[in-house]
Scaffold this motif. Structure first.
Motif, PDB file in Angstrom:
ATOM      1  N   TRP A   1     -25.879  -2.159 -47.818  1.00 10.69           N
ATOM      2  CA  TRP A   1     -24.437  -1.927 -47.586  1.00 10.69           C
ATOM      3  C   TRP A   1     -24.444  -0.283 -47.883  1.00 10.69           C
ATOM      4  O   TRP A   1     -23.940   0.367 -47.198  1.00 10.69           O
TER       5      TRP A   1
ATOM      6  N   PHE B   1     -21.693  -4.959 -42.294  1.00 10.38           N
ATOM      7  CA  PHE B   1     -21.147  -3.514 -42.722  1.00 10.38           C
ATOM      8  C   PHE B   1     -21.399  -2.631 -41.858  1.00 10.38           C
ATOM      9  O   PHE B   1     -20.244  -1.767 -41.659  1.00 10.38           O
TER      10      PHE B   1
ATOM     11  N   THR C   1     -19.772   3.216 -52.246  1.00  5.90           N
ATOM     12  CA  THR C   1     -21.135   2.391 -52.184  1.00  5.90           C
ATOM     13  C   THR C   1     -22.331   3.180 -52.800  1.00  5.90           C
ATOM     14  O   THR C   1     -23.052   2.387 -53.415  1.00  5.90           O
TER      15      THR C   1
END
Length: 433
Positions: A257, A386, A413
């Protein structure tokens, strides 16, 4: 994390055989990623040639981007199937098959008839070939990471995986530079007549060269040792991953991610965002994009080498913090007028190089018998999810939270990556106690 079982001295330096393997793997990866991304650089001529002339231009482009996205949606299928056989039959076979499956449809796209010749069959064939490309890259990226990691000593896995990741980045840069050269050299009519075919034909030919070069690679020592000891998984490797290695899957999904946010937002989307949101001239945006892609390739190597020195968890911690800072520095500068855009974009590209340590973490998270399946399923599913959702999500966030929204998303993130690193470091201290 599970340590790799390597039948070789952990501390020995890379020898000539290792360097040849890394060079051939990186070259093949660069050519394969070039084949995968060059499609998007020619979206406009493809939209004009593969759909009816009466189509609204923006709608035709949306359809072409939809065909481009189909390649991403096909990645999990290719990754899971090829990883299954990679854990069963050997890494080398799938490593060679993936580049062949990329070269063939790339060459095919360059030879396709257009809508004026065969009607709706043209976009359908284009879609089919794009899906095959997605299947190929779904097996190539995780397979390449496993292949190079299992060829080198355990304390050189960082630079091995990073060299491969750097090669993938070089493939994107090659596609961008070739597209710019063709668009600059040919007239708009010549581009529509034959120019758009050139990058696909070139990519297909060089892809088959990569297939031939990979004939000289050998099976990984790790797989050969497992095969000799009859330690290969009897059933479905993916079933064992789901049953016994869920923490490793979660780790892989989370770091992927962060990887997708850094690559998709800061490398792929930012050149367009700086033009539409901050009114940076296209020529300057293109320069920044290429400089950032180059420093990304360098950054991958730097973070991979650092991983071998201080460990992947500490490298992730420092690298994610650097990614957080660089992303905000770039977008704050743009919001203030963008006086230092190119220099800060170069710094940001280097910071995105922390993604070079992500495959190291994933390789070490799974035991060799299910490594290919575990890494491939986690990475491809996370990237499809994602990677596919990030562009529209960034568009919504920019509309709601303003021009700094891309930096906020990447920063979030990056914080998640730092949290993962801290958990891994605490686990390592507990195991050492």
């Amino acid at each position: 994390m599970n340590a790799s079982t390597m039948p070789m001295a952990a501390d020995r330096p890379l020898d000539g055989s290792d360097l040849r393997t890394l060079a051939l793997a990186a070259l093949g990866g660069a050519l394969e990623f070039y084949d995968f991304v060059v499609f998007v650089f020619f979206a406009i001529p493809l939209s004009q040639l593969f759909f009816p002339h009466e189509s609204v231009p923006w709608l035709a482009q949306v359809k072409v981007y939809g065909i481009f996205a189909a390649g991403y949606l096909a990645r999990p299928l290719g990754g899971i199937v090829m990883a299954h056989y990679g854990d069963k039959l050997g890494r080398k076979r799938m490593f060679t098959l993936s580049v062949f499956l990329m070269a063939l449809p790339t060459l095919g796209i360059g030879l396709l008839p257009v809508y004026a010749q065969v009607g709706m069959l043209a976009p359908l064939l284009l879609l089919l070939l794009r899906v095959v490309q997605g299947i190929a890259v779904g097996g190539e990226v995780p397979g390449a990471w496993v292949f190079v990691a299992e060829h080198v000593p355990p304390r050189r896995i960082g630079i091995a995986c990073a060299s491969l990741t750097s090669g993938l980045t070089v493939g994107i840069l090659l596609g961008s530079l070739l597209a710019a050269g063709i668009n600059r050299s040919l007239s708009p009519q010549a581009l529509l007549d034959y120019g758009w075919r050139l990058p696909f034909l070139i990519g297909g030919v060089f892809g088959f060269l990569a297939v031939w070069l990979r004939r000289w690679l050998s099976e990984t020592p790790v797989f050969e040792a497992m095969h000799a000891r009859r330690e290969l998984v009897a059933g479905l490797p993916l079933a064992q991953v789901a049953a016994r290695h869920r923490p490793a899957v979660l780790l892989s999904v989370l770091v992927t991610w962060m990887l997708t946010a850094a690559i998709v937002v800061l490398i792929l989307m930012t050149p367009a965002l700086v033009q539409s949101t901050f009114h940076v001239a296209p020529k300057r945006a293109f320069l920044g994009s290429n400089v950032a892609s180059f420093t990304l390739a360098v950054g991958c190597l730097a973070y991979g080498a650092l991983s071998d020195r201080i460990g992947p968890a500490r490298t992730l911690l420092f690298g994610a913090a650097g990614l957080l800072a660089a992303g905000y520095a770039l977008y704050l500068n743009l919001a203030g007028g963008g006086a230092h855009f190119v220099a800060l974009y170069a710094l940001t590209g280097f910071a995105v190089g922390v993604t070079g340590v992500v495959p190291v973490l994933m390789v070490l998270a799974f035991p060799p018998a299910v490594r290919f399946s575990g890494l491939s399923a986690s990475y491809n599913l996370a990237y499809a999810l994602f990677g596919g959702l990030t562009p529209p999500l960034i568009g919504l966030l920019v509309g709601r939270f303003g021009a700094l929204a891309p930096a906020h998303y990447v920063g979030a993130t990056a914080l998640m990556g730092m949290a993962v690193a801290l958990v891994l470091l605490r686990r390592q201290r507990a195991q050492a106690a």
